[in-house]
Design a protein around this motif. Structure first.
Motif, PDB file in Angstrom:
ATOM      1  N   VAL A 153       0.849  -1.183   0.000  1.00 51.84           N
ATOM      2  CA  VAL A 153       0.000   0.000   0.000  1.00 51.84           C
ATOM      3  C   VAL A 153       0.886   1.234   0.000  1.00 51.84           C
ATOM      4  O   VAL A 153       1.857   1.310   0.754  1.00 51.84           O
ATOM      5  N   PHE A 154       0.564   2.204  -0.861  1.00 52.58           N
ATOM      6  CA  PHE A 154       1.352   3.428  -0.919  1.00 52.58           C
ATOM      7  C   PHE A 154       0.428   4.630  -0.897  1.00 52.58           C
ATOM      8  O   PHE A 154      -0.761   4.542  -1.240  1.00 52.58           O
ATOM      9  N   SER A 155       0.970   5.751  -0.498  1.00 54.42           N
ATOM     10  CA  SER A 155       0.252   7.020  -0.612  1.00 54.42           C
ATOM     11  C   SER A 155       1.256   8.138  -0.757  1.00 54.42           C
ATOM     12  O   SER A 155       2.376   8.053  -0.252  1.00 54.42           O
ATOM     13  N   LEU A 156       0.857   9.183  -1.462  1.00 57.61           N
ATOM     14  CA  LEU A 156       1.710  10.332  -1.742  1.00 57.61           C
ATOM     15  C   LEU A 156       0.879  11.607  -1.687  1.00 57.61           C
ATOM     16  O   LEU A 156      -0.294  11.612  -2.075  1.00 57.61           O
ATOM     17  N   GLY A 157       1.482  12.689  -1.247  1.00 60.74           N
ATOM     18  CA  GLY A 157       0.875  14.005  -1.315  1.00 60.74           C
ATOM     19  C   GLY A 157       1.911  15.009  -1.768  1.00 60.74           C
ATOM     20  O   GLY A 157       3.046  14.986  -1.279  1.00 60.74           O
ATOM     21  N   GLY A 158       1.541  15.875  -2.716  1.00 60.44           N
ATOM     22  CA  GLY A 158       2.499  16.850  -3.213  1.00 60.44           C
ATOM     23  C   GLY A 158       1.882  17.812  -4.200  1.00 60.44           C
ATOM     24  O   GLY A 158       0.706  18.184  -4.077  1.00 60.44           O
ATOM     25  N   VAL A 179       9.502  -4.375   5.039  1.00 62.35           N
ATOM     26  CA  VAL A 179       8.070  -4.176   4.823  1.00 62.35           C
ATOM     27  C   VAL A 179       7.685  -2.709   4.688  1.00 62.35           C
ATOM     28  O   VAL A 179       6.494  -2.399   4.578  1.00 62.35           O
ATOM     29  N   ARG A 180       8.673  -1.801   4.642  1.00 64.50           N
ATOM     30  CA  ARG A 180       8.330  -0.374   4.600  1.00 64.50           C
ATOM     31  C   ARG A 180       9.404   0.410   3.871  1.00 64.50           C
ATOM     32  O   ARG A 180      10.601   0.145   4.019  1.00 64.50           O
ATOM     33  N   ALA A 181       8.960   1.396   3.054  1.00 61.92           N
ATOM     34  CA  ALA A 181       9.882   2.297   2.368  1.00 61.92           C
ATOM     35  C   ALA A 181       9.329   3.711   2.438  1.00 61.92           C
ATOM     36  O   ALA A 181       8.112   3.926   2.502  1.00 61.92           O
ATOM     37  N   LEU A 182      10.229   4.684   2.431  1.00 57.00           N
ATOM     38  CA  LEU A 182       9.868   6.082   2.250  1.00 57.00           C
ATOM     39  C   LEU A 182      10.008   6.383   0.773  1.00 57.00           C
ATOM     40  O   LEU A 182      11.006   6.006   0.147  1.00 57.00           O
ATOM     41  N   ILE A 183       9.029   7.089   0.175  1.00 59.66           N
ATOM     42  CA  ILE A 183       9.001   7.245  -1.272  1.00 59.66           C
ATOM     43  C   ILE A 183       8.715   8.684  -1.670  1.00 59.66           C
ATOM     44  O   ILE A 183       8.198   9.485  -0.883  1.00 59.66           O
ATOM     45  N   THR A 184       9.059   8.999  -2.913  1.00 62.59           N
ATOM     46  CA  THR A 184       8.699  10.260  -3.536  1.00 62.59           C
ATOM     47  C   THR A 184       8.397  10.001  -5.000  1.00 62.59           C
ATOM     48  O   THR A 184       8.983   9.098  -5.610  1.00 62.59           O
ATOM     49  N   GLU A 185       7.437  10.761  -5.563  1.00 66.62           N
ATOM     50  CA  GLU A 185       7.259  10.675  -7.018  1.00 66.62           C
ATOM     51  C   GLU A 185       8.440  11.381  -7.660  1.00 66.62           C
ATOM     52  O   GLU A 185       8.797  12.498  -7.293  1.00 66.62           O
ATOM     53  N   GLY A 216       5.789  10.392   0.559  1.00 65.53           N
ATOM     54  CA  GLY A 216       4.865   9.451   1.170  1.00 65.53           C
ATOM     55  C   GLY A 216       5.557   8.199   1.620  1.00 65.53           C
ATOM     56  O   GLY A 216       6.764   8.193   1.878  1.00 65.53           O
ATOM     57  N   SER A 217       4.788   7.115   1.697  1.00 64.00           N
ATOM     58  CA  SER A 217       5.334   5.864   2.210  1.00 64.00           C
ATOM     59  C   SER A 217       4.753   4.682   1.453  1.00 64.00           C
ATOM     60  O   SER A 217       3.714   4.779   0.781  1.00 64.00           O
TER      61      SER A 217
END
Length: 726
Positions: free
Chosen positions: A234-239, A332-338, A347-348
């Motif tokens: 599951v991922f989510s992003l805000g920007g 089981v977890r990563a920090l992400i960016t578009e 997001g994550s």
């Protein structure tokens, strides 16, 4: 006539005397080719006990007997080997005395001891032995990894080198060899097989000749970088993204608008390939549910946990691709960016639990973004607790607050017509929330379930007409049972962002809820209005807690700032990431600002040291530049040495159309520790307008695994989340 004879006689006697005198002078002159001695370029100075080759040139010695060597003052002037040297070019090895001072060295002809040459030599005491590690050892190593260490030893005439050791003894690793000779002494260091207490070791090089002289360095020991396995994530992003708008400009580009967007979704990874998934997307012009038709996950293999994710889908008949850069903080977890030219965001990414159930019980939530119901898009946040006690949701035990561009509606309730759907195959649910007050519009939030305590949210098409995203965190068995005693004496590190009357706004700090109902703490706030570097600001206030877990933080006053905030408690205790126990959601209820974010329960306040910030961390940064407040985001691996320094790299995306992507170096960056967990320091590499700036930051430690950092100068806005790789 007689006079003439006398004159001739005198002349004859004088002439005879001249002849006699000439004969005498010729017999007394020395030979024209006599012996002579000279020294060829003798040294003017030597260190004690040092050696030098001396050379005497002997001329006109037919015997070639050479010279005898001596010095003064006798007994304390050194020695010669040999003490006598034959030949017209006579050499010896001179050893200076052990004491400092002036000595005279003498070379005397063996054939003619009246002939000699001499020179004065100043004997000096050498500088003491010194040991340095050069080049500097690596700031961090993974468990069982190796590194070449080099010690440079100066002023050791024996060239005995160093012995190698480390601390803490028994858990700090090993060296091969354990002793290295020479002025440049090397060894191969192998890190321990497990991370030691404190996450760091100290390697030590000690002079063999003088054991009081040594050099040492700290090395942070980290676990092996995690890897992403198969499963559904599951991922989510805000920007910010960009889209066509004939009346807009973005970054100086006409007909293009930059505005907030939010996306949440889930996808399945099998052998590095995206085999299915879906997402919900919203910005000012588009609301969409997309189905993934392909994509991939690439892990760089550089040992840092870096990821590159591509997601392919078709929207309105147009093929599209989202590219995400990420850094794993666990398996089981990563920090992400578009990380593409269409948008930038933070997001994550979290592994979804294998069994997804419908939401039940209380959920602390917030969403933040823009409200489309005003005369123009304006900042808005909504926070509260949704008690999922059935379908439909009764409204009992639920509460929410709205701050719509400074218009505050607090302590609102949901009508019993609110509902939540069952999850689909990717954990997608939809909350349809109906306020009890007819003056407030209903709103719908799509959620992607990570597990019972963690749902990522994005607004869907609704009457509220907002563009928002956020998170919901489960309260579990604590639902409806909260009171003042639930958090009395607890500390929380708060991280919020949004806007005030000047534009983009970020606030971070630490607050303690005391047993007497008061709040004390420290904060930093930045909206680019201030000048210079802002020191951490002490503040005070009050708080109350109701059974839903809704905490009202009133009159939080420090320096020029006063805030009223609502905090919504999830479970209590500590947590390894943004979900679950120990994390709360936060929204501001002020007429002059709109802020939202999370609060992490702090452990270790009063006992933090530099070693509390040690190891390999994933870093996720979100900020706004000074010139036009366009967003930038960065994600990457950063190492903290547990002493004072940070180093690493990050993938940075800046929202200047068509977008600017770059990999930047986070060096040199630094921090100074404080027992309170409020560290101060600098970070380099994230300044968009002036990349060389060493920007000022305050670091707020949650514990040894999580740190919030906020920029405290007027160069730009930056809010950073660090999470330890485990």
């Amino acid at each position: 006539m007689k006079s003439l004879r006398i004159t001739l006689a005198i002349f004859a006697l004088s002439f005879a005397a001249i002849l006699v005198g000439c004969s005498s002078n010729n017999n007394n002159n020395p030979p024209q080719n006599s012996i002579s001695v000279s020294l060829s370029a003798p040294p003017t100075s030597l260190q004690t006990n040092a050696t030098a080759t001396l050379t005497a040139i002997v001329s006109n010695d037919s015997a070639n007997a050479g010279v005898a060597w001596s010095c003064a003052p006798a007994g304390s002037c050194g020695s010669f080997n040999p003490a006598s040297s034959a030949g017209s070019t006579a050499t010896t090895t001179y050893t200076a005395p052990s004491g400092a001072g002036n000595v005279t060295i003498v070379a005397t002809s063996v054939t003619d001891s009246t002939q000699s040459a001499q020179a004065t030599v100043t004997v000096t005491a050498p500088a003491g032995i010194s040991v340095t590690l050069n080049p500097a050892p690596p700031g961090s190593l993974q468990i069982s990894a190796t590194a070449t260490l080099t010690a440079v030893v100066a002023n050791d005439s024996t060239n005995a080198g160093v012995t190698w050791s480390c601390a803490p003894s028994g858990s700090c690793g090993s060296f091969n060899p354990t002793s290295s000779a020479g002025s440049t002494a090397t060894t191969t260091y192998t890190a321990p097989a497990a991370v030691p207490a404190g996450n760091a070791v100290t390697v030590i090089a000690t002079s063999v000749t003088d054991t009081t002289k040594s050099a040492q360095a700290a090395i942070t020991i980290t676990t092996a970088a995690p890897t992403l396995g198969d499963g559904t994530y599951v991922f989510s992003l805000g920007g910010q993204d960009q889209f066509a708008n004939s009346a807009a400009t973005c970054g100086g580009v006409a007909t293009v608008e930059c505005a907030p967007y939010y996306v949440a979704g889930a996808f399945t990874v099998t052998g590095g390939t995206i085999t299915g998934g879906e997402q919900d997307f919203i910005d000012l012009s588009t609301i969409a549910t997309d189905t993934f038709t392909g994509g991939s996950v690439t892990q760089t293999g550089d040992g840092t946990g870096n990821l590159l994710i591509t997601l392919s889908f078709t929207r309105s008949g147009v093929p599209l691709t989202e590219t995400l850069s990420g850094t794993l903080v666990s398996a089981v977890r990563a920090l992400i960016t578009e990380f593409d030219s269409s948008a930038t965001s933070s997001g994550s990414l979290d592994l979804q639990q294998s069994s997804i159930a419908a939401p039940t019980g209380g959920y602390a939530f917030f969403v933040t973004g823009l409200d489309g119901n005003t005369s123009g898009p304006a900042p808005v946040n909504i926070g509260g607790v949704i008690n999922v006690d059935g379908s439909p949701i009764s409204g009992n035990g639920s509460v929410f607050d709205i701050n719509d561009a400074g218009t505050v509606s607090q302590n609102q309730s949901f009508a019993n017509t609110s509902a939540v759907s069952a999850p689909d195959q990717f954990g997608r649910v939809q909350f349809d929330l109906v306020p009890s007050s007819s003056s407030l519009p209903s709103f719908s939030l799509v959620g992607y379930v990570v597990g019972p305590g963690h749902i990522r949210l994005v607004e869907s098409g609704d009457n509220f007409n907002g563009t928002t995203g956020g998170v919901a965190l489960g309260q579990g068995a604590n639902t409806g049972t909260f009171s003042m005693s639930s958090i009395a004496g607890s500390s929380f590190v708060v991280s919020t962002s949004g806007a005030d009357t000047s534009g983009a706004f970020q606030v971070a700090g630490v607050l303690t809820t005391n047993s007497d109902g008061t709040v004390t703490g420290t904060l930093n706030a930045n909206d680019l209005v201030g000048t210079g570097v802002q020191a951490p600001i002490p503040f005070t206030g009050t708080y109350t807690v109701d059974p839903t877990g809704r905490v009202t933080l009133s009159s939080l006053t420090g320096g020029p700032f006063t805030f009223t905030e609502q905090m919504y408690l999830s479970g209590l205790g500590t947590a390894s990431n943004v979900s679950g126990n120990g994390t709360a959601t936060v929204v501001s209820m002020d007429t002059t600002d709109v802020l939202a974010g999370v609060a992490y329960q702090q452990t270790g306040a009063g006992s933090f040291t530099a070693a509390s910030f040690a190891g390999s961390y994933g870093m996720n940064a979100t900020g706004f530049d000074f010139n036009n407040e366009l967003e930038f985001d960065a994600v990457g691996p950063v190492s903290a040495d547990g002493v004072s320094a940070l180093n690493g790299t990050a993938d940075l995306n800046f929202m200047v159309p068509p977008g600017t992507q770059a990999t930047v170096s986070i060096n040199p960056s630094a921090f100074a520790a404080d027992p309170s967990g409020v560290f101060t320091g600098t970070i380099t590499g994230l300044d968009i307008d002036n990349p060389g700036n060493n920007d000022a930051f305050s670091y707020y430690l949650v514990d040894t695994t999580k740190v919030i950092a906020i920029e405290t100068d007027s160069n730009q806005l930056t809010l950073i989340f660090f999470q330890l790789q485990q």
